[in-house]
Design a protein around this motif. Sequence first.
Motif, PDB file in Angstrom:
ATOM      1  N   ARG A  98      58.491  33.180  29.419  1.00 13.63           N
ATOM      2  CA  ARG A  98      57.125  32.651  29.431  1.00 13.63           C
ATOM      3  C   ARG A  98      56.096  33.772  29.365  1.00 13.63           C
ATOM      4  O   ARG A  98      55.015  33.613  28.784  1.00 13.63           O
ATOM      5  N   SER A  99      56.410  34.909  29.945  1.00 13.92           N
ATOM      6  CA  SER A  99      55.423  35.999  29.919  1.00 13.92           C
ATOM      7  C   SER A  99      55.404  36.663  28.542  1.00 13.92           C
ATOM      8  O   SER A  99      54.447  37.357  28.190  1.00 13.92           O
ATOM      9  N   MET A 100      56.428  36.440  27.732  1.00 15.36           N
ATOM     10  CA  MET A 100      56.428  36.895  26.328  1.00 15.36           C
ATOM     11  C   MET A 100      55.576  35.917  25.512  1.00 15.36           C
ATOM     12  O   MET A 100      54.810  36.325  24.634  1.00 15.36           O
ATOM     13  N   VAL A 101      55.720  34.647  25.827  1.00 15.85           N
ATOM     14  CA  VAL A 101      54.937  33.628  25.123  1.00 15.85           C
ATOM     15  C   VAL A 101      53.440  33.909  25.286  1.00 15.85           C
ATOM     16  O   VAL A 101      52.656  33.761  24.348  1.00 15.85           O
ATOM     17  N   ALA A 102      53.055  34.359  26.483  1.00 13.57           N
ATOM     18  CA  ALA A 102      51.637  34.582  26.756  1.00 13.57           C
ATOM     19  C   ALA A 102      51.135  35.933  26.249  1.00 13.57           C
ATOM     20  O   ALA A 102      49.946  36.227  26.323  1.00 13.57           O
ATOM     21  N   ALA A 103      52.029  36.767  25.730  1.00 15.90           N
ATOM     22  CA  ALA A 103      51.646  38.157  25.422  1.00 15.90           C
ATOM     23  C   ALA A 103      50.988  38.294  24.054  1.00 15.90           C
ATOM     24  O   ALA A 103      51.494  37.790  23.060  1.00 15.90           O
ATOM     25  N   ASP A 104      49.862  39.002  24.034  1.00 16.48           N
ATOM     26  CA  ASP A 104      49.244  39.400  22.758  1.00 16.48           C
ATOM     27  C   ASP A 104      49.738  40.773  22.342  1.00 16.48           C
ATOM     28  O   ASP A 104      49.616  41.158  21.183  1.00 16.48           O
ATOM     29  N   GLY A 105      50.246  41.527  23.320  1.00 14.91           N
ATOM     30  CA  GLY A 105      50.676  42.881  22.994  1.00 14.91           C
ATOM     31  C   GLY A 105      51.564  43.454  24.079  1.00 14.91           C
ATOM     32  O   GLY A 105      51.814  42.814  25.113  1.00 14.91           O
ATOM     33  N   LEU A 106      52.037  44.675  23.814  1.00 26.41           N
ATOM     34  CA  LEU A 106      52.857  45.399  24.783  1.00 26.41           C
ATOM     35  C   LEU A 106      52.093  46.656  25.186  1.00 26.41           C
ATOM     36  O   LEU A 106      51.778  47.497  24.326  1.00 26.41           O
ATOM     37  N   ALA A 107      51.781  46.765  26.481  1.00 19.88           N
ATOM     38  CA  ALA A 107      51.117  47.975  26.971  1.00 19.88           C
ATOM     39  C   ALA A 107      52.187  49.042  27.173  1.00 19.88           C
ATOM     40  O   ALA A 107      53.234  48.780  27.769  1.00 19.88           O
ATOM     41  N   VAL A 108      51.913  50.216  26.641  1.00 22.07           N
ATOM     42  CA  VAL A 108      52.891  51.309  26.710  1.00 22.07           C
ATOM     43  C   VAL A 108      52.519  52.191  27.893  1.00 22.07           C
ATOM     44  O   VAL A 108      51.488  52.869  27.878  1.00 22.07           O
ATOM     45  N   ILE A 109      53.333  52.161  28.946  1.00 21.45           N
ATOM     46  CA  ILE A 109      52.985  52.838  30.197  1.00 21.45           C
ATOM     47  C   ILE A 109      54.029  53.909  30.498  1.00 21.45           C
ATOM     48  O   ILE A 109      55.232  53.627  30.498  1.00 21.45           O
ATOM     49  N   PRO A 110      53.574  55.140  30.777  1.00 24.71           N
ATOM     50  CA  PRO A 110      54.522  56.212  31.106  1.00 24.71           C
ATOM     51  C   PRO A 110      55.329  55.868  32.365  1.00 24.71           C
ATOM     52  O   PRO A 110      54.917  55.013  33.150  1.00 24.71           O
ATOM     53  N   PRO A 111      56.467  56.556  32.555  1.00 26.51           N
ATOM     54  CA  PRO A 111      57.300  56.314  33.735  1.00 26.51           C
ATOM     55  C   PRO A 111      56.529  56.569  35.029  1.00 26.51           C
ATOM     56  O   PRO A 111      55.592  57.382  35.046  1.00 26.51           O
ATOM     57  N   ASP A 112      56.916  55.890  36.081  1.00 31.08           N
ATOM     58  CA  ASP A 112      56.363  56.103  37.434  1.00 31.08           C
ATOM     59  C   ASP A 112      54.840  56.136  37.438  1.00 31.08           C
ATOM     60  O   ASP A 112      54.238  57.014  38.056  1.00 31.08           O
ATOM     61  N   THR A 113      54.233  55.216  36.754  1.00 27.66           N
ATOM     62  CA  THR A 113      52.774  55.232  36.640  1.00 27.66           C
ATOM     63  C   THR A 113      52.220  53.849  36.940  1.00 27.66           C
ATOM     64  O   THR A 113      52.793  52.850  36.518  1.00 27.66           O
ATOM     65  N   THR A 114      51.115  53.832  37.669  1.00 31.25           N
ATOM     66  CA  THR A 114      50.376  52.586  37.793  1.00 31.25           C
ATOM     67  C   THR A 114      49.011  52.812  37.166  1.00 31.25           C
ATOM     68  O   THR A 114      48.275  53.712  37.584  1.00 31.25           O
ATOM     69  N   VAL A 115      48.720  52.054  36.144  1.00 27.44           N
ATOM     70  CA  VAL A 115      47.404  52.156  35.521  1.00 27.44           C
ATOM     71  C   VAL A 115      46.428  51.373  36.406  1.00 27.44           C
ATOM     72  O   VAL A 115      46.654  50.198  36.699  1.00 27.44           O
ATOM     73  N   ALA A 116      45.378  52.053  36.861  1.00 20.57           N
ATOM     74  CA  ALA A 116      44.439  51.418  37.781  1.00 20.57           C
ATOM     75  C   ALA A 116      43.454  50.542  37.016  1.00 20.57           C
ATOM     76  O   ALA A 116      43.217  50.760  35.814  1.00 20.57           O
ATOM     77  N   THR A 117      42.880  49.584  37.691  1.00 20.73           N
ATOM     78  CA  THR A 117      41.854  48.744  37.106  1.00 20.73           C
ATOM     79  C   THR A 117      40.749  49.626  36.531  1.00 20.73           C
ATOM     80  O   THR A 117      40.289  50.555  37.195  1.00 20.73           O
ATOM     81  N   GLY A 118      40.347  49.367  35.308  1.00 20.72           N
ATOM     82  CA  GLY A 118      39.269  50.147  34.678  1.00 20.72           C
ATOM     83  C   GLY A 118      39.779  51.302  33.834  1.00 20.72           C
ATOM     84  O   GLY A 118      39.066  51.816  32.983  1.00 20.72           O
ATOM     85  N   ASP A 119      41.030  51.721  34.060  1.00 17.58           N
ATOM     86  CA  ASP A 119      41.594  52.789  33.214  1.00 17.58           C
ATOM     87  C   ASP A 119      42.020  52.203  31.864  1.00 17.58           C
ATOM     88  O   ASP A 119      42.181  50.998  31.728  1.00 17.58           O
ATOM     89  N   THR A 120      42.206  53.108  30.889  1.00 15.46           N
ATOM     90  CA  THR A 120      42.578  52.597  29.566  1.00 15.46           C
ATOM     91  C   THR A 120      44.085  52.717  29.340  1.00 15.46           C
ATOM     92  O   THR A 120      44.749  53.580  29.905  1.00 15.46           O
ATOM     93  N   VAL A 121      44.582  51.791  28.537  1.00 16.65           N
ATOM     94  CA  VAL A 121      46.014  51.785  28.185  1.00 16.65           C
ATOM     95  C   VAL A 121      46.155  51.623  26.676  1.00 16.65           C
ATOM     96  O   VAL A 121      45.286  51.081  26.004  1.00 16.65           O
ATOM     97  N   ASP A 122      47.298  52.105  26.191  1.00 20.58           N
ATOM     98  CA  ASP A 122      47.666  51.973  24.792  1.00 20.58           C
ATOM     99  C   ASP A 122      48.419  50.656  24.645  1.00 20.58           C
ATOM    100  O   ASP A 122      49.364  50.416  25.387  1.00 20.58           O
ATOM    101  N   VAL A 123      48.002  49.827  23.680  1.00 22.35           N
ATOM    102  CA  VAL A 123      48.659  48.526  23.530  1.00 22.35           C
ATOM    103  C   VAL A 123      49.139  48.351  22.087  1.00 22.35           C
ATOM    104  O   VAL A 123      48.380  48.553  21.134  1.00 22.35           O
ATOM    105  N   ILE A 124      50.399  47.991  21.940  1.00 18.65           N
ATOM    106  CA  ILE A 124      50.940  47.603  20.632  1.00 18.65           C
ATOM    107  C   ILE A 124      50.535  46.149  20.417  1.00 18.65           C
ATOM    108  O   ILE A 124      50.862  45.285  21.237  1.00 18.65           O
ATOM    109  N   VAL A 125      49.822  45.901  19.347  1.00 19.00           N
ATOM    110  CA  VAL A 125      49.289  44.544  19.127  1.00 19.00           C
ATOM    111  C   VAL A 125      50.343  43.692  18.425  1.00 19.00           C
ATOM    112  O   VAL A 125      50.784  44.010  17.324  1.00 19.00           O
TER     113      VAL A 125
END
Length: 399
Positions: free
Chosen positions: A367-394
């Motif tokens: 279901r979470s794939m069904v809702a996905a517009d893209g895949l955010a590419v996140i480095p290992p052991d990382t939490t992207v904080a609210t307001g930070d930018t992420v790379d997304v495969i559309v």
Amino acid sequence: MLTVEEALEAILSRVSVLGTEHVDVLASLGRVLAEPIVSRREIPPWANSSMDGYAVRAEDTRAGAALSVVGRVEAGALPSRAIGLGEAMRIFTGAPLPPGADAVIPQEDVEATNGRVTLKGAVARAAYVRAAGEDVRVGERVLEPGVTLSAAEVGLLATLGHAQVTVYRRPRVAILSTGNELADLGTEPGPGQIPNTNTYSLMAQVLETGGDPISLGVAPDLLPAIEERVRRARDADVILSSAGVSVGELDLVREAFTRAGAELHLWQVSMRPGKPITFGSLGGRPVFGLPGNPVSAMVTFELFVRPALLKMSGRRRLTRPRLRARALAPIPNPGSRRGYLRVQLSANGEGMPGARLTGEQGSAILRSMVAADGLAVIPPDTTVATGDTVDVIVLRELP
Ligand code: AMP
Ligand code: MG
């Protein structure tokens, strides 16, 4: 363990473009052109009117001038004569310009009274005239091999008289699901069974990529059964299986591929979801063993199989577009592997799209794939904080 880039490189270096075929022009939509198109025609073939009005000699036109109407020419007909000094000819959009005329004056710019027109003003030479060859000249190279054909190219090919065109072949992709627990569509899952998802999501991904899927059905977790299905896929350009590529006793796909004659080039890529993935060559054809969890299978298809199929189809661009998005809530990626996390994109990211996880990121949560517009590419052991930018495969067009 390989990085995603290393694995993709290893795959693409062993995959080459398929042969070509002739297809009807409409069937060429979305395919890659394999021949240059040189025009054998002049488009338009002759000077013609772009308005309903009167063909005139521009030098005869000025406010108040009266011209005598010496004939009429409609689209699909030829003018019966030329026009001379002080003459005009009734003309309709798409009709050939009579010899002697060098402009058209639109009908709303004249007063017409029995056999004469009185002009409200002058027109310049070439006004409302579409010149011969203004779109395409004979001998002009209008399409290069390698272009992906869209509706406009289909129209151009038809204009130039191509009922058929040479394009690269669509890869035929055989798809095998493995697992004792799988009940295929059409049968109610019995005790301990689960529905077969991957055959259908993977066939759909193949179709979306422009390939031609062939189902090999479901094989139980038995070496000879898997090997026999793999051997059966003789006509396929690519073999794709899912599940059974991990390290358990029932993970037999790698062994079955090898017994069927494949040489395996890689296993295990540092990513989440999807670590176990096998890639090899079987008689020159690529074989992929994708992981079994439905989201892992889809994500590894996206990252590895899709680019391979596009390359085989003659495409130049093998990757999806990426964009920068602003995290609208924290995006955690615990663990030592790069994350490809399902996100929904929205318009409220302050100057860029906003991204938010689609929910639980378990690799079986379809279901979470069904809702996905893209895949955010996140480095290992990382939490992207609210307001930070992420790379997304559309993955799909933004809403
Ligand atoms: P495996 O790699 O064989 O251990 O499979 C991993 C998980 O994916 C298990 O929970 C399987 O039941 C599940 N799975 C494998 N193949 C499929 C399939 N075709 N459709 C849905 N789930 C599957
Ligand atoms: Mg299994």
